[in-house]
Design a protein around this motif. Structure first.
Motif, PDB file in Angstrom:
ATOM      1  N   VAL A   1       4.838   8.611 -14.143  1.00  0.00           N
ATOM      2  CA  VAL A   1       4.469   8.940 -12.641  1.00  0.00           C
ATOM      3  C   VAL A   1       4.950   7.789 -11.689  1.00  0.00           C
ATOM      4  N   SER A   2       5.508   8.176 -10.715  1.00  0.00           N
ATOM      5  CA  SER A   2       5.690   6.943  -9.729  1.00  0.00           C
ATOM      6  C   SER A   2       4.658   6.754  -8.875  1.00  0.00           C
ATOM      7  N   LYS A   3       4.712   5.572  -8.322  1.00  0.00           N
ATOM      8  CA  LYS A   3       3.911   5.065  -7.180  1.00  0.00           C
ATOM      9  C   LYS A   3       3.436   6.098  -6.142  1.00  0.00           C
ATOM     10  N   GLY A   4       2.329   6.676  -5.956  1.00  0.00           N
ATOM     11  CA  GLY A   4       2.125   7.388  -4.784  1.00  0.00           C
ATOM     12  C   GLY A   4       2.044   8.759  -5.274  1.00  0.00           C
ATOM     13  N   ALA A   5       2.338   9.113  -6.616  1.00  0.00           N
ATOM     14  CA  ALA A   5       2.389  10.587  -7.046  1.00  0.00           C
ATOM     15  C   ALA A   5       1.004  10.669  -7.544  1.00  0.00           C
ATOM     16  N   ALA A   6       0.514  11.887  -7.747  1.00  0.00           N
ATOM     17  CA  ALA A   6      -0.665  12.493  -8.336  1.00  0.00           C
ATOM     18  C   ALA A   6      -0.663  12.019  -9.612  1.00  0.00           C
ATOM     19  N   LYS A   7      -2.042  11.401 -10.123  1.00  0.00           N
ATOM     20  CA  LYS A   7      -2.282  11.115 -11.355  1.00  0.00           C
ATOM     21  C   LYS A   7      -2.461  12.444 -12.258  1.00  0.00           C
ATOM     22  N   ARG A   8      -3.188  13.320 -11.388  1.00  0.00           N
ATOM     23  CA  ARG A   8      -3.689  14.551 -12.288  1.00  0.00           C
ATOM     24  C   ARG A   8      -3.455  15.695 -11.406  1.00  0.00           C
TER      25      ARG A   8
ATOM     26  N   ARG B   1      -1.826  35.715 -15.613  1.00  0.00           N
ATOM     27  CA  ARG B   1      -2.454  35.583 -14.438  1.00  0.00           C
ATOM     28  C   ARG B   1      -2.092  33.873 -13.821  1.00  0.00           C
ATOM     29  N   ILE B   2      -1.497  33.072 -14.846  1.00  0.00           N
ATOM     30  CA  ILE B   2      -1.088  31.750 -14.111  1.00  0.00           C
ATOM     31  C   ILE B   2       0.235  31.863 -13.938  1.00  0.00           C
ATOM     32  N   VAL B   3       1.130  32.132 -15.067  1.00  0.00           N
ATOM     33  CA  VAL B   3       2.627  32.030 -15.242  1.00  0.00           C
ATOM     34  C   VAL B   3       3.020  33.427 -15.092  1.00  0.00           C
ATOM     35  N   LYS B   4       3.483  34.123 -14.111  1.00  0.00           N
ATOM     36  CA  LYS B   4       3.908  35.558 -14.042  1.00  0.00           C
ATOM     37  C   LYS B   4       5.530  35.761 -14.272  1.00  0.00           C
ATOM     38  N   THR B   5       5.728  36.957 -14.955  1.00  0.00           N
ATOM     39  CA  THR B   5       7.285  37.150 -14.886  1.00  0.00           C
ATOM     40  C   THR B   5       7.572  37.783 -13.640  1.00  0.00           C
ATOM     41  N   VAL B   6       8.795  37.584 -12.919  1.00  0.00           N
ATOM     42  CA  VAL B   6       9.238  38.138 -11.909  1.00  0.00           C
ATOM     43  C   VAL B   6      10.596  38.974 -12.347  1.00  0.00           C
ATOM     44  N   ARG B   7      10.650  40.442 -12.330  1.00  0.00           N
ATOM     45  CA  ARG B   7      11.561  41.116 -12.851  1.00  0.00           C
ATOM     46  C   ARG B   7      12.855  40.671 -12.314  1.00  0.00           C
ATOM     47  N   ASN B   8      13.891  40.352 -12.983  1.00  0.00           N
ATOM     48  CA  ASN B   8      15.198  39.982 -12.590  1.00  0.00           C
ATOM     49  C   ASN B   8      15.372  38.910 -11.654  1.00  0.00           C
ATOM     50  N   GLY B   9      14.081  38.098 -12.066  1.00  0.00           N
ATOM     51  CA  GLY B   9      14.100  36.784 -11.127  1.00  0.00           C
ATOM     52  C   GLY B   9      13.803  35.597 -11.819  1.00  0.00           C
ATOM     53  N   GLY B  10      12.907  35.889 -12.385  1.00  0.00           N
ATOM     54  CA  GLY B  10      12.437  34.465 -13.403  1.00  0.00           C
ATOM     55  C   GLY B  10      10.950  34.128 -13.598  1.00  0.00           C
ATOM     56  N   TYR B  11      10.309  33.497 -13.356  1.00  0.00           N
ATOM     57  CA  TYR B  11       8.838  33.179 -13.407  1.00  0.00           C
ATOM     58  C   TYR B  11       8.287  32.265 -12.413  1.00  0.00           C
ATOM     59  N   VAL B  12       7.080  32.506 -12.111  1.00  0.00           N
ATOM     60  CA  VAL B  12       6.349  32.072 -11.048  1.00  0.00           C
ATOM     61  C   VAL B  12       5.001  31.414 -11.230  1.00  0.00           C
ATOM     62  N   LEU B  13       4.573  30.453 -10.844  1.00  0.00           N
ATOM     63  CA  LEU B  13       3.151  29.929 -11.015  1.00  0.00           C
ATOM     64  C   LEU B  13       2.322  30.608 -10.010  1.00  0.00           C
ATOM     65  N   ALA B  14       1.451  31.307 -10.279  1.00  0.00           N
ATOM     66  CA  ALA B  14       0.631  31.927  -9.291  1.00  0.00           C
ATOM     67  C   ALA B  14      -0.668  31.422  -9.059  1.00  0.00           C
ATOM     68  N   ALA B  15      -0.964  30.230  -9.578  1.00  0.00           N
ATOM     69  CA  ALA B  15      -2.166  29.516  -9.364  1.00  0.00           C
ATOM     70  C   ALA B  15      -2.115  28.554  -8.263  1.00  0.00           C
ATOM     71  N   ALA B  16      -3.276  28.327  -7.552  1.00  0.00           N
ATOM     72  CA  ALA B  16      -3.142  27.265  -6.562  1.00  0.00           C
ATOM     73  C   ALA B  16      -3.350  25.762  -7.230  1.00  0.00           C
ATOM     74  N   VAL B  17      -2.660  24.935  -6.937  1.00  0.00           N
ATOM     75  CA  VAL B  17      -2.645  23.431  -7.448  1.00  0.00           C
ATOM     76  C   VAL B  17      -3.214  22.292  -6.552  1.00  0.00           C
ATOM     77  N   GLU B  18      -4.100  21.675  -7.224  1.00  0.00           N
ATOM     78  CA  GLU B  18      -4.867  20.605  -6.356  1.00  0.00           C
ATOM     79  C   GLU B  18      -4.268  19.164  -6.913  1.00  0.00           C
ATOM     80  N   ARG B  19      -3.809  18.569  -6.228  1.00  0.00           N
ATOM     81  CA  ARG B  19      -3.052  17.151  -6.395  1.00  0.00           C
ATOM     82  C   ARG B  19      -4.296  16.135  -6.344  1.00  0.00           C
ATOM     83  N   LEU B  20      -4.559  15.398  -7.555  1.00  0.00           N
ATOM     84  CA  LEU B  20      -5.762  14.415  -7.835  1.00  0.00           C
ATOM     85  C   LEU B  20      -5.136  12.990  -7.728  1.00  0.00           C
ATOM     86  N   ASP B  21      -5.489  11.904  -7.233  1.00  0.00           N
ATOM     87  CA  ASP B  21      -5.203  10.444  -7.195  1.00  0.00           C
ATOM     88  C   ASP B  21      -5.871   9.722  -8.298  1.00  0.00           C
ATOM     89  N   GLY B  22      -7.160  10.171  -8.502  1.00  0.00           N
ATOM     90  CA  GLY B  22      -8.019   9.249  -9.309  1.00  0.00           C
ATOM     91  C   GLY B  22      -8.226  10.054 -10.860  1.00  0.00           C
TER      92      GLY B  22
END
Length: 231
Positions: free
Chosen positions: A119-126, A210-231
């Motif tokens: 992880v580079s400086k300033g990036a989320a640790k979790r 419910r987390i990683v969904k398949t998109v027909r003829n498209g690929g995959y998508v993460l359907a969950a909200a993501v929270e970036r944590l620094d600590g």
């Protein structure tokens, strides 16, 4: 380099040494474990067919204890061998017979991506999502009860690709490039295996994910909200 064929070990060691790499060789799991303790390699090239404990078992054991990148070699070109290797946590695979130049290219690609993981400086640790937390420093998952779930290098890269692009459809070509560092071939289903394996780790129902969904003829998508944590 773990292979029971002395000629292959010699050829690969000489070729990689010529290109600036420090190479340790082993003919079986016992010698491999000894080399891991004394030589501390950055990557393992592991043959599938070995006497005694086979390459799949050794790869599974490696993955349970570390994130050390693994390139699996297989003399058989059936797709099932490649799929099983990926399921066991291999970061890439190469069929025998192989050109040493191609092996060198795969090694460079896997190492380049492994070294880009810190992880580079300033990036989320979790990163927190769907009752899971990804520790970006230790590169493992933590479930809601605090249980740690280890990830292979390819699994970590795949998950971070999704977490860095939530609600964005990523096609197979993009995911293969992000996780394996090469272009997808027309019949290469390794990324589908990786996604399936990731869903199992996330306890995400493959039929109705419910987390990683398949998109027909498209690929995959993460359907969950993501929270970036620094600590």
């Amino acid at each position: 380099m773990v292979d029971d064929d002395a000629e292959i070990r010699k050829l690969v060691a000489e070729y990689l040494t010529l290109h600036g790499y420090r190479v340790s060789v082993a003919r079986d799991g016992t010698q491999m474990r000894s080399a891991l303790e004394t030589d501390h390699p950055d990557l393992v090239v592991l043959d599938l067919m070995l006497p005694g404990e086979d390459g799949l078992s050794l790869c599974r054991d490696l993955r349970a204890r570390s994130n050390l990148p693994v390139i699996m070699l297989t003399a058989r070109r059936e797709e099932i061998d490649r799929i099983i290797g990926i399921e066991m946590g291999a970061d890439d695979y190469l069929g025998k017979p192989f050109n040493p130049r191609e092996l060198l290219a795969r090694i460079k690609s896997v190492l380049r991506r492994a070294r880009a993981l810190p992880v580079s400086k300033g990036a989320a640790k979790r990163l927190r999502f769907a009752d899971w937390t990804l520790d970006c420093t230790a590169r493992h998952l933590i479930d809601a009860e605090g249980v740690i779930v280890p990830l292979s290098g390819a699994q970590y890269r795949l998950l971070t690709a999704f977490l860095n692009h939530p609600d964005h459809v990523l096609d197979r070509d993009q995911l293969v490039d992000l996780t394996l560092g090469r272009e997808a071939t027309p019949y290469d289903r390794s990324i589908d295996v990786q996604v399936s394996r990731l869903r199992q780790l996330l306890r995400d129902n493959g039929r109705e994910p419910r987390i990683v969904k398949t998109v027909r003829n498209g690929g995959y998508v993460l359907a969950a909200a993501v929270e970036r944590l620094d600590g």
